[in-house]
Enzyme design. Structure first.
Site, PDB file in Angstrom:
ATOM      1  CG  ASP A 163     -62.061 -20.455  44.071  1.00  0.00           C
ATOM      2  OD1 ASP A 163     -61.049 -20.635  42.956  1.00  0.00           O
ATOM      3  OD2 ASP A 163     -62.644 -21.314  44.712  1.00  0.00           O
ATOM      4  CG  HIS A 164     -63.971 -20.982  40.231  1.00  0.00           C
ATOM      5  ND1 HIS A 164     -63.489 -21.857  39.053  1.00  0.00           N
ATOM      6  CD2 HIS A 164     -64.031 -22.007  41.336  1.00  0.00           C
ATOM      7  CE1 HIS A 164     -63.371 -23.125  39.681  1.00  0.00           C
ATOM      8  NE2 HIS A 164     -63.568 -23.238  40.781  1.00  0.00           N
ATOM      9  CD  GLU A 222     -55.915 -23.188  42.404  1.00  0.00           C
ATOM     10  OE1 GLU A 222     -55.333 -23.288  43.440  1.00  0.00           O
ATOM     11  OE2 GLU A 222     -57.093 -23.949  42.419  1.00  0.00           O
ATOM     12  CG  HIS A 278     -61.095 -26.333  42.342  1.00  0.00           C
ATOM     13  ND1 HIS A 278     -61.442 -25.182  42.203  1.00  0.00           N
ATOM     14  CD2 HIS A 278     -59.517 -25.943  42.496  1.00  0.00           C
ATOM     15  CE1 HIS A 278     -60.418 -24.414  42.002  1.00  0.00           C
ATOM     16  NE2 HIS A 278     -59.385 -25.013  41.956  1.00  0.00           N
TER      17      HIS A 278
HETATM   18 ZN    ZN Z   1     -63.394 -25.057  41.623  1.00  0.00          ZN
END
Ligand code: ZN
Length: 558
Positions: A222-223, A337, A412
């Site tokens: 993620d991120h 994503e 999110h």
């Molecule tokens: Zn986020």
């Protein structure tokens, strides 16, 4: 070991063993070897019986086979090892989507082997400590313990900062039809908790194995902000990569005047956008783009300039990250994503359209996108803002996702946003991914409040001391003056701190300090004690997670 012996010679169905077979095998393992096995983990693979056993506060992988039948020289795949050039062409075993090529002999890891003779049946039993190599071997032997590419199915991200939550998370998702992402962690979270991508992945694998979750799961790196983040998480076997170009988003474009808009447009990285300012205008200005569902998106000079300045460099960065990832993955499937949720101002409908249309033109393929939605998605508490306005914009965002994808909308900071779930669930169909993380840490603290009031009091006191510094990087509104101090609470009242927004955010933003603060002698101030408590009270932990995360998942259930 009649049951086990029988299981070893019979072929396993694709559904695995029946519950009765698992229970009988677990009973035999307890009786003959004293191993406290998690029944749901009992599995059969390639002539061996595999199970996870609790050994004090540790866990061990148990392997039982006929004499000589141990998967001794079987080659497993170890996620964090790069293939050697010489071995590449010759000995590349087929890899699942979550597996990076690298070689690891599983058998030699099984130490502690012995013969067991029961009822004139000789079997060999060995155990391995739960660790990275064993996890790599397990993912090779049981494909369902490795993550998969999930695609356009409703899904929910279940970030686990402590590495012990997966069995509870899977209970929350059970029967909902949503695909879980138990391995989900951002680079920032891993830095703050001092965990590696391998640990995050392995903890998910062991949790999935323990719970016997055979329905498949996703994994979300993620991120990710830099190519090096991709390299580190890819090597650990992640399958979804969330590219966050937020540092390249210019939110000040929202309020730029005419002169700045015009100079800002000229200054865009047109070469890297692989177009010219003139061609770009031609593609969008004065045109009307029909969306699935009947809405249209149009750009005038001003909205186009603003959108291009705001997101132009972010688009370039996303393309760079995507191409880097695609090069690295080669033929191994992956999903992407794109997230711009952590930016100052909302992503408007034309801006979302422009981002998606430009990424598409530049060849990026993605499965989900996280706009910065209207309203406030603060950490650990419900949505703040106008739900009517949220719904109105969501209708258009999902229409863009259907038209230019289809791809999922990703929510999110999705923890505890109970008022938006019904809206998102109703409007999205399959095209939604809900991302949660911090709320599970808070539920772990709830277990502490119930089971170890002293520990919870110390954590709460420490959070007060850390708050001013730790809140800096967060989007929150907590007034900690409203949170009761530990000395003002009876033991049975401690949990109420987790029921108010201010207390939740106080405890949420200080997790990194709580988990990594060291005493003078180098030992952790809270980390080990907290983890040991969660292991000792694991059923309570799983129960609170199943209940609280279940409330998140339920609105999205089919
Ligand atoms: Zn986020």
């Amino acid at each position: 070991m009649r049951t086990i012996k029988g299981l070893l010679v019979s072929a396993a169905g694709t559904q695995g063993l029946s519950r009765q077979q698992q229970a009988a095998a677990a009973r035999e393992l307890i009786r003959t070897a004293g191993l406290a096995v998690y029944e749901a983990s009992v599995s059969q693979a390639e002539g061996a019986l595999l199970a996870l056993a609790r050994d004090g506060r540790a866990r061990r992988l148990v392997v039982v086979a006929e004499p000589g039948g141990m998967p001794n020289d079987r080659v497993g795949l170890c996620g964090n090892k790069e293939p050697r050039a010489s071995a590449r062409a010759a000995a590349r075993p087929p890899a699942g989507p979550g597996i990076v090529h690298g070689h690891l002999a599983f058998g030699p890891l099984i130490r502690d082997r012995h013969r067991i003779d029961v009822d004139n049946t000789a079997l060999e039993l060995g155990t391995l400590p739960v660790g990275h190599e064993a996890a790599c071997g397990l993912r090779q032997l049981l494909a369902w313990t490795a993550p998969q590419v999930v695609g356009l199915r409703r899904s929910v991200g279940l970030g686990d900062r402590l590495g012990l939550a997966t069995p509870g998370h899977l209970r929350a998702v059970q029967g909902s039809g949503c695909v879980p992402f138990p391995a989900q962690q951002s680079i920032r979270e891993m830095t703050r908790t001092r965990r590696t991508p391998e640990q995050v992945m392995d903890d998910a694998t062991w949790g999935v194995f323990q719970a016997g979750w055979r329905e498949g799961f996703g994994s979300d790196a993620d991120h990710l902000k830099e190519p090096a983040d991709i390299d580190a998480t890819d090597a650990a076997g992640f399958t979804m990569f969330t590219i966050d170009p937020g540092d390249h988003v210019r939110s000040d474009a929202d309020t730029m005047g005419g002169a700045s808009l015009s100079s800002g447009t000229d200054a865009l990285p047109w070469a890297e956008l692989e177009t010219s300012a003139a061609d770009f205008r031609k593609a969008y200005l004065g045109r009307s783009f029909a969306l699935d569902g009947g809405e249209t998106v149009t750009f005038n000079q001003e909205t186009l300039a603003r959108a291009a300045i705001k997101y132009g460099s972010a688009i370039v960065h996303t393309v760079r990250m995507f191409r880097h990832l695609k090069d690295r993955r080669g033929s191994r499937p992956f999903e992407l994503e794109v997230s711009v949720d952590e930016t100052a101002t909302p992503t408007t409908v034309p801006e979302h359209y422009l981002i998606a249309a430009e990424l598409k033109r530049l060849g990026v393929e993605w499965v989900s996108l996280a706009p910065r939605f209207t309203g406030e998605f603060e950490k650990g508490i419900d949505y703040k803002g106008d739900l009517g306005a949220f719904e109105e914009s969501y209708v258009q965002h999902i229409a863009i996702a259907r038209t230019l994808g289809p791809y999922k909308l990703s929510l999110h900071s999705g923890s505890d946003k109970f008022s938006v779930y019904p809206i998102a669930a109703r409007l999205s169909g399959e095209l939604v991914h809900l991302k949660t993380a911090g709320t599970s840490y808070l539920e772990a603290l709830r277990v502490a409040a119930r089971k170890r009031p002293g520990l919870f009091r110390r954590i709460l006191q420490f959070a007060f001391e850390r708050f001013d510094e730790d809140k800096a990087s967060y989007h929150i509104s907590a007034r900690i003056a409203a949170v009761p101090h530990p000395h003002a609470l009876q033991d049975r009242e401690l949990e109420t701190v987790l029921d108010g927004n201010d207390g939740r955010q106080l405890l949420h933003v200080t997790y990194g300090s709580v988990l990594t603060w060291e005493n003078d002698d180098g030992t952790y101030k809270f980390r080990d004690e907290l983890l040991e408590m969660l292991i000792d009270d694991e059923e309570e932990h799983y129960t609170v997670l199943a209940e609280h995360l279940g409330k998140h998942v339920q609105p999205f259930a089919r």
